[in-house]
Design an enzyme around this catalytic site. Structure first.
Site, mmCIF file in Angstrom:
data_model
loop_
_atom_site.group_PDB
_atom_site.id
_atom_site.type_symbol
_atom_site.label_atom_id
_atom_site.label_comp_id
_atom_site.label_asym_id
_atom_site.label_seq_id
_atom_site.Cartn_x
_atom_site.Cartn_y
_atom_site.Cartn_z
ATOM 1 C CB THR A 139 -1.102 0.047 1.112
ATOM 2 O OG1 THR A 139 -1.633 1.238 1.288
ATOM 3 C CG2 THR A 139 -0.108 0.020 2.538
ATOM 4 C CG ASP A 141 -2.898 4.557 1.816
ATOM 5 O OD1 ASP A 141 -2.730 5.440 1.054
ATOM 6 O OD2 ASP A 141 -3.948 4.443 2.024
ATOM 7 C CG MET A 186 -4.309 8.847 -3.030
ATOM 8 S SD MET A 186 -4.133 7.438 -4.072
ATOM 9 C CE MET A 186 -5.261 7.670 -5.396
ATOM 10 N N GLY A 187 -3.675 8.724 1.057
ATOM 11 C CA GLY A 187 -3.277 8.519 2.610
ATOM 12 C C GLY A 187 -4.345 8.191 3.484
ATOM 13 C CD GLU A 245 -7.248 9.888 0.364
ATOM 14 O OE1 GLU A 245 -7.546 10.325 -0.882
ATOM 15 O OE2 GLU A 245 -6.796 8.705 0.598
ATOM 16 C CD GLN A 298 -1.283 10.327 -4.678
ATOM 17 O OE1 GLN A 298 -0.984 10.630 -3.486
ATOM 18 N NE2 GLN A 298 -2.383 11.010 -4.927
#
Length: 419
Positions: A139, A141, A186-187, A245, A298
């Site tokens: 991921t 994230d 993102m995240g 986000e 990204q």
């Protein structure tokens, strides 16, 4: 523990990354080394492929195609965010495993995917079906617990930090103390990706862009935000802002959502924090403001991927097979663990799948400066090794070329499944 004879199956789940296919290549190439593994299958579109019995023969792929996976974005087997919803789904999965003599299952995905793998492992044990299940994290994230970092994260922040550095040069050219650029990344509920933008600051240059970073870990205040921007514009000709986000206010509410929809894993669909900040600037300050949202770019930028990240993604795939076949492990997730030496070293370990999905890994509070909008040395020390090296992507006619599998279908042995 004795090796199991039979076939292996590998699937990919969740959002792709720039290096998720490197993990797939690691699984395939390592599985080819074991005589006890008779066939190597891929499940199309994650666990949906198991329910629909959509398997492909990976051993029949050319060596060139498998090598090409190491430098190709996307998910070569297809992916999904589908989650098993009922006992019948697990029963069907075990039936499919049995019909194709699947004794090893490798699932590449995020924390929700690890939860699915854990339940599949438990169901196999309950039903007395002997097999080994290993999860492999991925991921951008970087929010999966029990692992130091996740494959995909290093490449994402390398791309984002590069983008911020290039944006800053553009902004510097046009700014006159009246220009604000906002980059939304993102995240979800953690700020690992947004924090990664801080890597483009030069050593001993604290005023380098990004000038302000807003993380989900720090409660957002509109008043403080306006004051932050004003402070930067008094000093600089422009202001570059990076925002996650999942930005939340003091009450824990998201400041902006792109919609009220919920995905298959029960996650709110986020987006719009960049536009939210832009509106605040335009409402409160007499300056020009623009918002940019990288979106899926990204997670697909293999042309700007980290070689360290790609190598570790491949290593995770390799060692998943070693753990299951040579060491007899099951119900585990491969982890990345950095060594204690001054020079960065990464090794793999194992964690219980059942423990992985417990919570979201967030940035330690002491890695964030007291101003709440910048990162300090411990974060830089943590993240900087992950972006080192450049992936050697092949080009043709000026554009990158990427691998594409033939995906030859395996004959189905069960009837259709009504979900």
């Amino acid at each position: 523990m004795a090796e199991l004879e039979g076939n292996c199956l590998v699937g990919q789940s969740g959002g792709p990354t720039a290096v998720i296919n490197a993990t797939l290549a690691g699984v395939i190439e390592e599985a080819l080394n074991y005589e006890c593994i008779e066939e190597i299958y891929g499940s199309l579109n994650g666990v949906m492929g198991i329910l629909n019995e959509d398997f492909v023969d990976l051993a029949s792929e050319s060596q060139q195609a498998i090598r090409g996976l190491k430098t190709s974005p996307g998910a070569a087997l297809g992916t999904s965010r589908f989650q098993f919803k009922k006992q019948a789904d697990f029963d069907r999965a075990l039936e499919a495993f049995g019909a194709h003599d699947i004794r090893y299952f490798f699932y590449i995905g995020d924390s929700d995917s690890m939860s699915t793998a854990a339940r599949l492992n438990a169901q196999a044990a309950e039903q007395g079906y002997e097999m080994r299940v290993i999860g492999i994290p991925k991921t951008i994230d970087n929010d999966i617990t029990r692992t130091d970092h996740t494959p995909g994260y290093g490449s994402a922040i390398k791309y984002i930090a590069t983008t911020v550095r290039e944006m800053a040069l553009d902004n510097e050219a046009v700014g006159q103390g009246d220009y604000v650029s906002i980059l939304e990344v993102m995240g979800r509920n953690s700020g690992w990706i947004a924090a990664g933008a801080s890597l483009c600051k030069r050593r001993d240059k604290p005023h380098d862009p990004p000038h302000l970073i807003y993380l989900p870990e720090v409660a957002f205040s509109e008043q403080k935000f306006v004051e932050d921007v004003q402070r930067v514009l008094k000093r600089e000709s422009y202001c570059v802002i990076v925002v996650g986000e999942g930005l939340v206010d003091a009450d824990g509410n998201y400041v902006s959502m792109s919609s009220s929809s919920i995905d298959a894993f029960g996650n709110v669909q986020l987006g719009g924090s960049g536009d939210y900040l832009k509106d605040l600037v335009q409402k409160n300050l007499n300056v020009s403001a623009r918002s940019c949202k990288l979106g899926i770019a990204q997670r697909t930028a293999t042309h700007c991927a980290s070689q360290t990240d790609a190598d570790e993604a491949y290593l995770a795939g390799q060692n998943a097979v070693v753990a299951a076949v040579a060491n007899g492990e099951t119900g585990k997730m491969v982890t990345l663990q950095r060594g204690d030496s001054d020079t960065y070293v990464c090794e793999t370990g194992l964690a219980e799948l059942s423990e992985v999905s417990e919570g979201t890994k967030r940035i330690p509070a002491d890695w964030i400066n007291e101003d709440g909008v910048s990162m300090n040395y411990p974060f830089i020390k943590y993240a900087l090794p992950l972006i080192q090296g450049e992936v050697d992507v092949s080009y043709e006619n000026g554009l990158p070329t990427y691998a594409k599998l033939r995906r030859l279908s395996v004959e189905k042995r069960l009837g259709a499944y009504a979900r």
